[in-house]
Design a protein around this motif. Structure first.
Motif, short mmCIF file in Angstrom:
data_model
loop_
_atom_site.label_atom_id
_atom_site.label_comp_id
_atom_site.label_asym_id
_atom_site.label_seq_id
_atom_site.Cartn_x
_atom_site.Cartn_y
_atom_site.Cartn_z
N GLU A 11 2.06 0.71 -4.73
CA GLU A 11 3.35 0.86 -4.06
C GLU A 11 4.06 -0.49 -4.00
OE1 GLU A 11 4.59 3.64 -3.03
OE2 GLU A 11 2.87 5.01 -3.11
N PRO B 160 7.17 -2.12 -2.06
CA PRO B 160 8.11 -1.81 -0.97
C PRO B 160 9.55 -2.18 -1.26
CG PRO B 160 6.73 -3.68 -0.40
CD PRO B 160 6.18 -3.12 -1.66
N SER C 179 1.68 -2.79 -1.98
CA SER C 179 0.94 -2.08 -0.92
C SER C 179 -0.19 -1.26 -1.53
CB SER C 179 1.89 -1.17 -0.14
OG SER C 179 1.18 -0.29 0.69
N VAL D 81 4.44 -4.92 5.95
CA VAL D 81 4.09 -4.07 4.82
C VAL D 81 2.68 -3.52 5.04
CG1 VAL D 81 3.67 -3.96 2.34
CG2 VAL D 81 5.55 -5.35 3.21
#
Length: 483
Positions: free
Chosen positions: A368, A370, A382, A416
């Motif tokens: 991921e 962000p 992430s 995060v």
């Protein structure tokens, strides 16, 4: 890799034989008060000289260093530093000076400091620089006291609040609190930058300033920095620049031109001194013209054809460190800047930004991301997707050790989830980055197929899983028999 056996002591083994003293022996009770004498022998490990030598050499070979492998350690700029800069710091004329020598005998060292100050002021867009602070956090502390001195000189000691974005380095709120300020958090917008509405809501007549860095801790350039500076200045506050991310902007943009009033630099991150191991560091602080009167004493000045240490600064916040800074670190920074030149510093930052964006592009399909916009010298991904599959960011960082890499910064910044922060720096080749990508992609695949392999990592290191909380809070720092 073979298991590392820490207990080497065997009763009766000796590694040292001391020669006869050559003086008349007298009972210790005649030389020292009885209450200071031991009642039993000290508990020391009993090993031979050969065993001790092999043990410590073996430990040194287990050390991970930038000389042996890649550090993808976000926010810390763990880059390779040319050894010629180390040689410069070891020159007899620098290494063997005494800090209390008369100025007329240390003209070379003083000239180096005077020139380095000018160079750092040029890089940052500041009016004057102090080289005293011993580290980045120490530079922060010095800078915040400069801000306080400025406000108090204007009879505005009522300014007791310091604004800190929620994407800030962890030292920022700690520094402000230690300096006696009330820390007020400023939120981020959906692009990972300072939220202007949150900033406006927190500005008032009791705000002393704001602490931030640009690019910020997410590796993103604060596109609204001029508006931020205008708002804070209009409210009577000052802007403090955390220089931890200077490696991203050298020769491209300067904090002074963005509107910052105080800047600290990490010479041990950006300007050559090896980073880590607890020191030594250096955190020079640059200031705008309005804050120059408050700089720590002494300053290095050039007067009547001679360099000298000047203590005549009545509004100074005072000395912030013994002597005049970590001089060896200053020599390394001088050698680094002299060898790189203006164009070299600019190219270093451009390459750092290029490497980070390349690495991000190679990883963003599996992790991921962000914030989608281009990053600067570092970026944050992430591990939320992998956590849902059975292995969190910590587990992946541990597994990376099995692939021969130092783990990146994890769980920071706090905004995060399952954060993994990577900074490849300018000194790594595309081949190195590609090999790291192979390892990261392999781990992501393992999480999909055999998450238990990742969760139980590392498997190839001398020490596997440890109780990290106890290790951090109750470390065993000396040998004790039976442990």
């Amino acid at each position: 890799m073979e298991a590392l056996i820490f207990e080497k002591s065997v009763e009766g083994r000796r590694g040292v034989t001391l020669p006869a003293s050559g003086v008349e022996e007298r009972p210790l009770s005649e030389l020292l008060p009885s209450e200071l004498l031991r009642k039993e022998l000290a508990e020391l490990p009993q090993v031979t000289e050969l065993e001790a030598m092999r043990h410590f050499n073996r430990l040194s070979q287990l050390n991970y260093s930038i000389d042996t492998q890649f550090y993808p350690l976000g926010s810390c700029t763990m880059k390779y530093n040319p050894k010629v800069n180390e040689m410069a710091a070891r020159l007899d004329g620098f290494a063997n000076l005494h800090p209390y020598q008369p100025d007329e005998t240390t003209q070379g060292a003083l000239e180096l400091m005077h020139t380095l100050e000018k160079w750092l002021a040029s890089v940052t867009g500041m009016h004057r620089v102090t080289l005293q602070p011993a580290a980045g956090a120490h530079g922060e502390f010095t800078g915040i006291h400069l801000i306080r001195a400025y406000h108090e000189s204007r009879a505005e000691g009522h300014r007791t609040k310091m604004l800190v974005p929620n994407s800030a380095h962890g030292t920022n709120p700690a520094t402000a609190a230690l300096a006696g300020y009330e820390v007020v958090t400023v939120g981020s917008n959906d692009r990972g930058m300072v939220d202007i509405d949150s900033l406006k809501a927190n500005l008032s007549s009791d705000v002393a300033g704001i602490m931030l860095t640009n690019p910020n801790t997410l590796g993103l350039f604060e596109e609204d920095i001029l508006e931020i500076a205008g708002l804070v200045h209009a409210a009577g506050g000052l802007l403090y620049y955390d220089g931890a991310n200077t490696n991203a902007i050298m020769g491209t943009v300067r904090p002074g031109d963005m509107g910052f009033d105080v800047v600290h630099l990490n010479l041990h991150k950006t300007f050559s001194t090896p980073h880590g191991g607890g020191g030594p560091g250096s955190g020079p602080v640059g200031v705008s013209k309005a804050l120059e009167p408050f700089l720590p004493t002494p300053t290095v000045d050039y007067v009547d054809g001679q360099y000298r240490l000047s203590f005549d600064r009545p509004q100074s916040i005072g000395r912030v460190r013994a002597y005049f800074g970590n001089f060896g670190v200053l020599v390394r920074a001088y050698a680094y800047i002299a060898s790189m030149g203006r164009d070299g510093l600019t190219q270093a930052s451009k390459d750092a930004v290029l490497n980070a964006n390349y690495l991000k592009a190679r990883l963003q399909d599996l992790f991921e991301v962000p914030h989608a916009q281009h990053c600067m010298h570092e970026f944050v991904i992430s591990g939320d997707r992998q956590k849902a599959q059975g292995a969190n960011t910590l587990a992946m960082a541990k597994r990376l050790l099995d692939y021969g890499y130092h783990a990146p910064t994890i769980y920071f910044p706090l905004i995060v989830h399952e954060a993994m922060m990577l900074e490849p720096t300018e000194t790594e080749s595309k081949d190195t980055l590609d090999a790291f990508v192979v390892a990261m992609r392999a781990i992501a695949k393992e999480v999909e197929t055999t998450p238990e392999l990742v969760v139980s990592a590392p498997h190839s290191t001398p020490v596997a899983r440890v109780d990290e909380t106890t290790a951090a809070r109750k470390p065993i720092l000396r040998w004790r028999k039976g442990l």
